[in-house]
Design a protein around this motif. Sequence first.
Motif, PDB file in Angstrom:
ATOM      1  N   GLU A   1      40.473  31.633  23.047  1.00  0.00           N
ATOM      2  CA  GLU A   1      39.350  30.750  23.347  1.00  0.00           C
ATOM      3  C   GLU A   1      39.814  29.705  24.355  1.00  0.00           C
ATOM      4  O   GLU A   1      40.976  29.299  24.359  1.00  0.00           O
ATOM      5  CB  GLU A   1      38.845  30.065  22.070  1.00  0.00           C
ATOM      6  N   LEU A   2      38.891  29.279  25.222  1.00  0.00           N
ATOM      7  CA  LEU A   2      39.251  28.284  26.223  1.00  0.00           C
ATOM      8  C   LEU A   2      39.565  26.953  25.543  1.00  0.00           C
ATOM      9  O   LEU A   2      38.906  26.555  24.594  1.00  0.00           O
ATOM     10  CB  LEU A   2      38.103  28.109  27.218  1.00  0.00           C
ATOM     11  N   HIS A   3      40.559  26.266  26.061  1.00  0.00           N
ATOM     12  CA  HIS A   3      40.968  24.991  25.495  1.00  0.00           C
ATOM     13  C   HIS A   3      39.822  23.984  25.573  1.00  0.00           C
ATOM     14  O   HIS A   3      39.053  23.948  26.539  1.00  0.00           O
ATOM     15  CB  HIS A   3      42.173  24.418  26.254  1.00  0.00           C
ATOM     16  N   GLN A   4      39.729  23.136  24.562  1.00  0.00           N
ATOM     17  CA  GLN A   4      38.735  22.064  24.587  1.00  0.00           C
ATOM     18  C   GLN A   4      39.028  21.074  25.714  1.00  0.00           C
ATOM     19  O   GLN A   4      38.115  20.516  26.308  1.00  0.00           O
ATOM     20  CB  GLN A   4      38.730  21.337  23.232  1.00  0.00           C
ATOM     21  N   GLU A   5      40.317  20.859  26.001  1.00  0.00           N
ATOM     22  CA  GLU A   5      40.665  19.956  27.099  1.00  0.00           C
ATOM     23  C   GLU A   5      40.216  20.509  28.435  1.00  0.00           C
ATOM     24  O   GLU A   5      39.905  19.758  29.362  1.00  0.00           O
ATOM     25  CB  GLU A   5      42.183  19.707  27.115  1.00  0.00           C
TER      26      GLU A   5
ATOM     27  N   GLY B   1      33.051  24.978  33.397  1.00  0.00           N
ATOM     28  CA  GLY B   1      34.338  25.519  32.983  1.00  0.00           C
ATOM     29  C   GLY B   1      34.293  27.016  32.788  1.00  0.00           C
ATOM     30  O   GLY B   1      35.211  27.740  33.186  1.00  0.00           O
ATOM     31  N   TYR B   2      33.218  27.513  32.165  1.00  0.00           N
ATOM     32  CA  TYR B   2      33.070  28.960  31.982  1.00  0.00           C
ATOM     33  C   TYR B   2      32.945  29.682  33.325  1.00  0.00           C
ATOM     34  O   TYR B   2      33.429  30.808  33.469  1.00  0.00           O
ATOM     35  CB  TYR B   2      31.847  29.264  31.118  1.00  0.00           C
ATOM     36  N   LEU B   3      32.308  29.038  34.296  1.00  0.00           N
ATOM     37  CA  LEU B   3      32.162  29.653  35.620  1.00  0.00           C
ATOM     38  C   LEU B   3      33.431  29.542  36.456  1.00  0.00           C
ATOM     39  O   LEU B   3      33.501  30.136  37.534  1.00  0.00           O
ATOM     40  CB  LEU B   3      30.990  29.007  36.372  1.00  0.00           C
ATOM     41  N   GLY B   4      34.405  28.773  35.981  1.00  0.00           N
ATOM     42  CA  GLY B   4      35.673  28.655  36.694  1.00  0.00           C
ATOM     43  C   GLY B   4      35.619  27.734  37.890  1.00  0.00           C
ATOM     44  O   GLY B   4      36.279  27.985  38.901  1.00  0.00           O
ATOM     45  N   TYR B   5      34.857  26.628  37.780  1.00  0.00           N
ATOM     46  CA  TYR B   5      34.705  25.724  38.923  1.00  0.00           C
ATOM     47  C   TYR B   5      36.046  25.150  39.376  1.00  0.00           C
ATOM     48  O   TYR B   5      36.383  25.177  40.564  1.00  0.00           O
ATOM     49  CB  TYR B   5      33.744  24.583  38.563  1.00  0.00           C
ATOM     50  N   SER B   6      36.824  24.615  38.439  1.00  0.00           N
ATOM     51  CA  SER B   6      38.083  23.968  38.810  1.00  0.00           C
ATOM     52  C   SER B   6      39.080  24.961  39.398  1.00  0.00           C
ATOM     53  O   SER B   6      39.932  24.583  40.220  1.00  0.00           O
ATOM     54  CB  SER B   6      38.693  23.267  37.595  1.00  0.00           C
ATOM     55  N   ILE B   7      38.971  26.224  39.010  1.00  0.00           N
ATOM     56  CA  ILE B   7      39.898  27.237  39.508  1.00  0.00           C
ATOM     57  C   ILE B   7      39.492  27.700  40.904  1.00  0.00           C
ATOM     58  O   ILE B   7      40.308  27.745  41.827  1.00  0.00           O
ATOM     59  CB  ILE B   7      39.953  28.435  38.534  1.00  0.00           C
TER      60      ILE B   7
ATOM     61  N   PHE C   1      41.891  46.250  35.658  1.00  0.00           N
ATOM     62  CA  PHE C   1      42.278  44.850  35.512  1.00  0.00           C
ATOM     63  C   PHE C   1      42.752  44.531  34.105  1.00  0.00           C
ATOM     64  O   PHE C   1      43.497  43.558  33.895  1.00  0.00           O
ATOM     65  CB  PHE C   1      41.097  43.959  35.885  1.00  0.00           C
ATOM     66  N   LEU C   2      42.334  45.315  33.120  1.00  0.00           N
ATOM     67  CA  LEU C   2      42.724  45.047  31.740  1.00  0.00           C
ATOM     68  C   LEU C   2      44.225  45.211  31.505  1.00  0.00           C
ATOM     69  O   LEU C   2      44.718  44.899  30.417  1.00  0.00           O
ATOM     70  CB  LEU C   2      41.944  45.959  30.785  1.00  0.00           C
ATOM     71  N   PHE C   3      44.959  45.703  32.514  1.00  0.00           N
ATOM     72  CA  PHE C   3      46.411  45.758  32.397  1.00  0.00           C
ATOM     73  C   PHE C   3      47.057  44.408  32.687  1.00  0.00           C
ATOM     74  O   PHE C   3      48.244  44.222  32.443  1.00  0.00           O
ATOM     75  CB  PHE C   3      46.977  46.798  33.370  1.00  0.00           C
ATOM     76  N   LEU C   4      46.267  43.472  33.241  1.00  0.00           N
ATOM     77  CA  LEU C   4      46.837  42.195  33.673  1.00  0.00           C
ATOM     78  C   LEU C   4      46.795  41.181  32.547  1.00  0.00           C
ATOM     79  O   LEU C   4      46.249  41.426  31.473  1.00  0.00           O
ATOM     80  CB  LEU C   4      46.074  41.682  34.892  1.00  0.00           C
ATOM     81  N   HIS C   5      47.364  39.996  32.813  1.00  0.00           N
ATOM     82  CA  HIS C   5      47.452  38.947  31.806  1.00  0.00           C
ATOM     83  C   HIS C   5      46.226  38.071  31.858  1.00  0.00           C
ATOM     84  O   HIS C   5      45.433  38.100  32.788  1.00  0.00           O
ATOM     85  CB  HIS C   5      48.713  38.091  32.022  1.00  0.00           C
ATOM     86  N   THR C   6      46.090  37.195  30.859  1.00  0.00           N
ATOM     87  CA  THR C   6      44.985  36.250  30.767  1.00  0.00           C
ATOM     88  C   THR C   6      45.464  34.850  31.122  1.00  0.00           C
ATOM     89  O   THR C   6      46.657  34.603  31.220  1.00  0.00           O
ATOM     90  CB  THR C   6      44.382  36.247  29.354  1.00  0.00           C
ATOM     91  N   PHE C   7      44.509  33.932  31.362  1.00  0.00           N
ATOM     92  CA  PHE C   7      44.872  32.551  31.665  1.00  0.00           C
ATOM     93  C   PHE C   7      43.835  31.622  31.086  1.00  0.00           C
ATOM     94  O   PHE C   7      42.693  31.976  30.883  1.00  0.00           O
ATOM     95  CB  PHE C   7      44.989  32.320  33.171  1.00  0.00           C
ATOM     96  N   GLY C   8      44.244  30.363  30.819  1.00  0.00           N
ATOM     97  CA  GLY C   8      43.348  29.314  30.353  1.00  0.00           C
ATOM     98  C   GLY C   8      42.962  29.408  28.899  1.00  0.00           C
ATOM     99  O   GLY C   8      42.059  28.722  28.459  1.00  0.00           O
ATOM    100  N   CYS C   9      43.614  30.283  28.104  1.00  0.00           N
ATOM    101  CA  CYS C   9      43.211  30.483  26.714  1.00  0.00           C
ATOM    102  C   CYS C   9      44.341  30.074  25.782  1.00  0.00           C
ATOM    103  O   CYS C   9      45.507  30.014  26.160  1.00  0.00           O
ATOM    104  CB  CYS C   9      42.838  31.938  26.464  1.00  0.00           C
ATOM    105  N   ASP C  10      43.963  29.834  24.525  1.00  0.00           N
ATOM    106  CA  ASP C  10      44.965  29.535  23.515  1.00  0.00           C
ATOM    107  C   ASP C  10      45.276  30.800  22.734  1.00  0.00           C
ATOM    108  O   ASP C  10      44.911  31.905  23.134  1.00  0.00           O
ATOM    109  CB  ASP C  10      44.477  28.400  22.605  1.00  0.00           C
ATOM    110  N   ASP C  11      45.955  30.639  21.580  1.00  0.00           N
ATOM    111  CA  ASP C  11      46.349  31.812  20.793  1.00  0.00           C
ATOM    112  C   ASP C  11      45.157  32.568  20.227  1.00  0.00           C
ATOM    113  O   ASP C  11      45.285  33.741  19.868  1.00  0.00           O
ATOM    114  CB  ASP C  11      47.287  31.385  19.658  1.00  0.00           C
TER     115      ASP C  11
END
Length: 530
Positions: A156-160, A257-263, A143-153
């Motif tokens: 870290e996860l966005h505060q929003e 948010g860390y558990l990915g509820y909204s996703i 899986f480490l070949f794939l991209h990330t989501f929900g993070c900034d530069d």
Amino acid sequence: KVNIMVSFLLSNTWLLDHSRVFFSVYCSSWLLYLCVSQCSAKNLKNISELFYYAQKAVLHPTGPLYCPEEKEMKPSCIKSLTRIFKVSDLDNDGILNDKELNFFQRTCFNMPLAPQALEDVKNVVRKNMTDGVEDNGLTLKGFLFLHTFGCDDDLELHQEYLFPLLKIPADCTTELNHNAYLFLQSVFDKHDKDRDCALSPEEVKDLFKVFPYMPWGPDVNNTVCTNDQGWITYQGYLSQWTLTTYLDVQRCLEYLGYLGYSIICEQESQAAAITVTRNKRIDLQKKQTQRSVFRCNILGARGSGKTSFLQAFLGRNLLRKIREDHKSFYSINTTYVYGQEKYLLLHEVMPDFDFLSEEDLACDVVCLVYDVNNPRSFEYCAKVYKQYFMDSKTPCMMIASKSDLHEARQHYSLTPLDFCRKNKLHPPQPWTCNTVDAPNKDLYTKLTTMAMYPHAKLRCMCTCNRCTFCICQNILRSQLLTNIKAKFYSVANSVFLYSNKINGYPNQGPWACARLVIQPCLKYSKIRSI
């Protein structure tokens, strides 16, 4: 800064040859540069490629992800991708099957992968690493070949994202709704690998691997229910989430948010998991409430048994000792009031009579605890009640703690019983946790009942569901009686309208006309009155 080195092709062959030598010598040591592009402004060679790589370097930088010196991903990138893998691994078997890969693809790119595309992805991983695919699914390494989501530069996860906007009016509380409890239940089942309805320390660590820190400390085991091994049970797990939501809803939103509820639940944000209750004043006016969590503040002098009272709510007696650094000032568990499951939150207030904060006074019911064996214990409860709660609408209960010991005469002008009679309180309730078995929990049900119905003057403090008072209350609140009342009113209204139409009963009201319908039923029934 764009990490692209450009060589402009000139007509001078000498410069062209030396530029190639220059690149071959220096580019091997300049690892921060993404690519080398040779172009010509005169001949318009590779101009579009130049701008393509420039855009790619700015919009999709590899600096936060990849370390060119070591030729491997940075720890922060691996940590972020591991969190995404754990959230996407819905069955927690360490492998992403086709369904979970499609869930990840749909979440990131709003479209699923075709079956052939999934196979192509797994074939690419197979060619690059031997342990990237297992049981026809992707492992974490694959899986480490794939991209990330929900993070900034900074990965870290966005505060929003972690702290969505949630407005909470004054005198309102926050609770988890039904969908949130279903999500938390699925998270519990996902990590309860031995299916014993409890989370071992290893399972708790596995659950919180998607967090940047450990959110639960050792005090949690003294806040909620645990099994004989000290592991958090399913009920204790839900209780801790309920406690966090009630006391600090922003922290609860962060955890979800860390558990990915909204996703996973396909919601706009974690705020969809929270229910904001209506103002308590409206509950008092309507004399009913829809809340599920009620707070009880425990006040009393030092050594009166407040901590034991909190632990007894979790089914523990004096045999269980608590380390001072693991002590908790809260305990939460479920109680049943007239067949309804409610959460009762107990909060031990520090015995500082000179100063009680608004938090110490803000609650649904107050519990004043005194030691029957200590002659100076009741005086504190009497002074606190007279100064803070005598003129308030918060219901209070007096607890005679350590009732298994000899009852000493209290050094106060009134006995505890006379004090309660004078202030129209219920008599002191005897209580002790010095038992072989788990302490009796009827007292906590009484507290929940008082919190639910603060306006009611209960003539009975019993919650046995066997006495006349409890049976009558259950009948009055039953759905069957409500339906019968609705049917009777409907029949009465129909008879009233019919009588007006034929002028048979022009002066009769609807209930008087309904009596004509009910009387034949009563004649052949053993019940003579309704």
